[in-house]
Scaffold this motif. Structure first.
Motif, PDB file in Angstrom:
ATOM      1  N   ALA A 238       0.836  -1.207   0.000  1.00 45.32           N
ATOM      2  CA  ALA A 238       0.000   0.000   0.000  1.00 45.32           C
ATOM      3  C   ALA A 238       0.871   1.257   0.000  1.00 45.32           C
ATOM      4  N   GLN A 239       1.937   1.231   0.788  1.00 42.24           N
ATOM      5  CA  GLN A 239       2.826   2.382   0.827  1.00 42.24           C
ATOM      6  C   GLN A 239       3.560   2.569  -0.506  1.00 42.24           C
ATOM      7  N   GLY A 240       4.116   1.497  -1.044  1.00 41.73           N
ATOM      8  CA  GLY A 240       4.855   1.585  -2.286  1.00 41.73           C
ATOM      9  C   GLY A 240       4.026   2.083  -3.449  1.00 41.73           C
ATOM     10  N   ALA A 241       2.721   1.834  -3.400  1.00 49.32           N
ATOM     11  CA  ALA A 241       1.830   2.252  -4.484  1.00 49.32           C
ATOM     12  C   ALA A 241       1.176   3.603  -4.233  1.00 49.32           C
ATOM     13  N   ASP A 242       1.380   4.177  -3.058  1.00 46.46           N
ATOM     14  CA  ASP A 242       0.731   5.442  -2.709  1.00 46.46           C
ATOM     15  C   ASP A 242       1.481   6.609  -3.344  1.00 46.46           C
ATOM     16  N   PRO A 243       0.807   7.434  -4.151  1.00 39.35           N
ATOM     17  CA  PRO A 243       1.502   8.535  -4.844  1.00 39.35           C
ATOM     18  C   PRO A 243       2.203   9.503  -3.900  1.00 39.35           C
ATOM     19  N   GLN A 244       1.585   9.832  -2.760  1.00 40.58           N
ATOM     20  CA  GLN A 244       2.219  10.766  -1.851  1.00 40.58           C
ATOM     21  C   GLN A 244       3.443  10.142  -1.185  1.00 40.58           C
TER      22      GLN A 244
ATOM     23  N   ARG B  24       3.093  16.985   7.222  1.00 40.04           N
ATOM     24  CA  ARG B  24       2.224  16.034   7.900  1.00 40.04           C
ATOM     25  C   ARG B  24       1.746  14.978   6.912  1.00 40.04           C
ATOM     26  N   PHE B  25       2.102  13.745   7.211  1.00 45.46           N
ATOM     27  CA  PHE B  25       1.711  12.625   6.353  1.00 45.46           C
ATOM     28  C   PHE B  25       1.840  11.365   7.193  1.00 45.46           C
ATOM     29  N   ALA B  26       0.834  10.528   7.159  1.00 46.09           N
ATOM     30  CA  ALA B  26       0.805   9.351   8.038  1.00 46.09           C
ATOM     31  C   ALA B  26       2.047   8.489   7.901  1.00 46.09           C
ATOM     32  N   TRP B  27       2.586   8.407   6.696  1.00 42.88           N
ATOM     33  CA  TRP B  27       3.740   7.531   6.457  1.00 42.88           C
ATOM     34  C   TRP B  27       5.013   8.349   6.215  1.00 42.88           C
ATOM     35  N   LEU B  28       5.065   9.555   6.781  1.00 44.72           N
ATOM     36  CA  LEU B  28       6.201  10.437   6.538  1.00 44.72           C
ATOM     37  C   LEU B  28       7.529   9.800   6.963  1.00 44.72           C
ATOM     38  N   ILE B  29       7.548   9.183   8.128  1.00 50.67           N
ATOM     39  CA  ILE B  29       8.815   8.645   8.647  1.00 50.67           C
ATOM     40  C   ILE B  29       9.345   7.512   7.778  1.00 50.67           C
TER      41      ILE B  29
END
Length: 440
Positions: A95-101, A138-143
């Motif tokens: 899900a992360q790898g495919a997320d544009p942001q 601010r982004f849930a997966w920023l780290i």
């Protein structure tokens, strides 16, 4: 019109139908606003320009930046593969790898880390630009996005830390300083051997060691080394000198614009042509990253091979050869006030002569290496135009046309011989094809 550039200069402002040509300026502006890849490549070029970075060092930076983005993108395409890749330790879900942001932030973190490593004095400026792409926001997966990007950058910087560029100053004190002990045969005031490079007053040879830097696609810098140029005393080279004298004495305003367009180090045409191509053809993010990776490798390897030839042959520039061989003649010479007659010993080219040997032309090598890559990714005919000044527009029927004009411009400028131009074109074409064999 496309074929005429190989013999001389294209018909400036004379396109049969200007609407058939992509407006490069408009496409480049749109690409930089939309694409994270174009944006960070542009940031690199602007930073290198502000830092007065030598062209070979800038080409290496492009290869490192875009190689890093490619490595990262491959990892994002195969998430949860931490154990299969020795330099990524941050897990990435599908899900992360495919997320544009997530992709934009990871790519930006990687790019920012590469630029900080290469241009530490500009770290604050780089951070400010990174914030425009979401770094530090601010982004849930920023780290995890930031971490995985920085891991990709650190791997590349570690891999290339000892590639012969002397970036760290470990081969000789001072970043990118010469460790070969090169000393020119001729001094600025004393001509010992006219076949060899003579620095102008206050010049020292720029990056004379660069032919020893490790390439990416080539095995070594001398893999395609061209044959030696003829002596300046030969009939062939004296004819080439006469060509430059004649070109200089008959420069038109349009030709002057061509000289200045290709001589302007702030333009960075090949990177921007790639931005234009990717935008106009609607490349996916993955294809755009592959394009820029191949272009970066082509430009870097072109500089390594060019400097291998330059320092192997240490060949004279036109200004010293003409002043020495034609010193007893009276020559027509272009000046801002018109063409005047001067003693051969006082002849001057239109552009300032760069501080390194002539053979081969870096414009010819890098231009043709880049053109091969761009033509491959274009996949068919691609015609485009760009303004060289408010009154002059350049039209090209292909990337090869633009590359040929780049090489020819250096003869118009009086700083390269025909031999250095044409053999540079051949060398660049070989490099571009080798890059495609290994990098695409």
């Amino acid at each position: 019109m496309g074929s005429t550039v190989l013999a001389g200069l294209p018909g400036l402002g004379q396109a049969a139908n200007p609407a058939d040509y992509v407006d490069a300026d408009a496409a480049i502006a749109a690409a930089q606003a939309k694409s994270v890849v174009a944006g960070w490549n542009e940031k690199l070029m602007n930073t290198a320009f502000k830092a007065f970075t030598p062209p070979a060092v800038t080409a290496r930076a492009l290869a490192l930046l875009n190689g890093t983005l490619y490595d990262l993108w491959r990892y994002l395409e195969t998430p949860q593969a931490v154990g299969l890749n020795r330099f990524f330790t941050t897990p990435v879900t599908r899900a992360q790898g495919a997320d544009p942001q997530f992709q934009v932030i990871a790519l930006s973190a990687a790019a920012a880390a590469v630029l900080r490593g290469l241009f530490p004095a500009y770290a604050l400026d780089i951070a400010v630009y990174g914030a425009t792409w979401g770094l530090g926001g601010r982004f849930a997966w920023l780290i995890p996005a930031t971490r995985v990007g920085e891991e990709a950058a650190q791997h590349m910087l570690n891999e290339r830390a000892h590639d012969g560029s002397n970036q760290l100053g470990d081969l000789h004190p001072g970043a990118y300083s010469d460790y070969t002990g090169y000393t020119p045969v001729n001094s600025a005031t004393t001509m010992v051997d006219p076949d060899h490079w003579q620095p102008l007053p206050y010049q020292s040879c720029m990056t004379p060691f660069w032919g020893k830097v490790k390439p990416f696609a080539l095995k070594t810098g001398d893999q395609f080394r061209p044959a030696a140029p003829p002596s300046v005393f030969s009939a062939q080279m004296q004819a080439e000198m006469q060509e430059l004298i004649d070109l200089n004495a008959n420069l038109t305003p349009e030709q002057i614009r061509v000289c200045e367009y290709w001589g302007d180090n702030s333009r960075v045409p090949w990177v921007r042509f790639a931005e234009m191509l990717a935008y106009r053809q609607g490349f996916s993010l993955g294809r755009e990253i592959r394009l820029f990776r191949a272009l970066g490798v082509a430009l870097h390897d072109a500089m390594v091979a060019t400097w291998d030839a330059k320092m192997t042959y240490d060949f004279a520039r036109p200004v010293s050869a003409i002043r020495t061989l034609f010193k007893q003649r009276t020559l027509n010479n272009w000046t801002a006030k018109g063409v005047v007659q001067v003693a051969g010993a006082n002849w001057t080219p239109y552009l300032y002569t760069p501080p390194f040997p002539e053979y081969v032309s870096a414009h010819s090598v890098s231009g043709h290496a880049a053109a091969v890559v761009l033509a491959h990714f274009a996949g068919g005919p691609f015609r485009f135009s760009q303004k060289a000044s408010p009154a002059v527009t350049l039209y090209w029927d292909s990337f090869a046309d633009a590359a040929a004009q780049a090489g020819y411009s250096r003869r118009l400028a009086g700083i390269h011989f025909l031999h250095g131009d044409l053999n540079g074109r051949t060398l660049g074409t070989k490099i571009g094809r080798k890059v495609l064999d290994l990098a695409v």
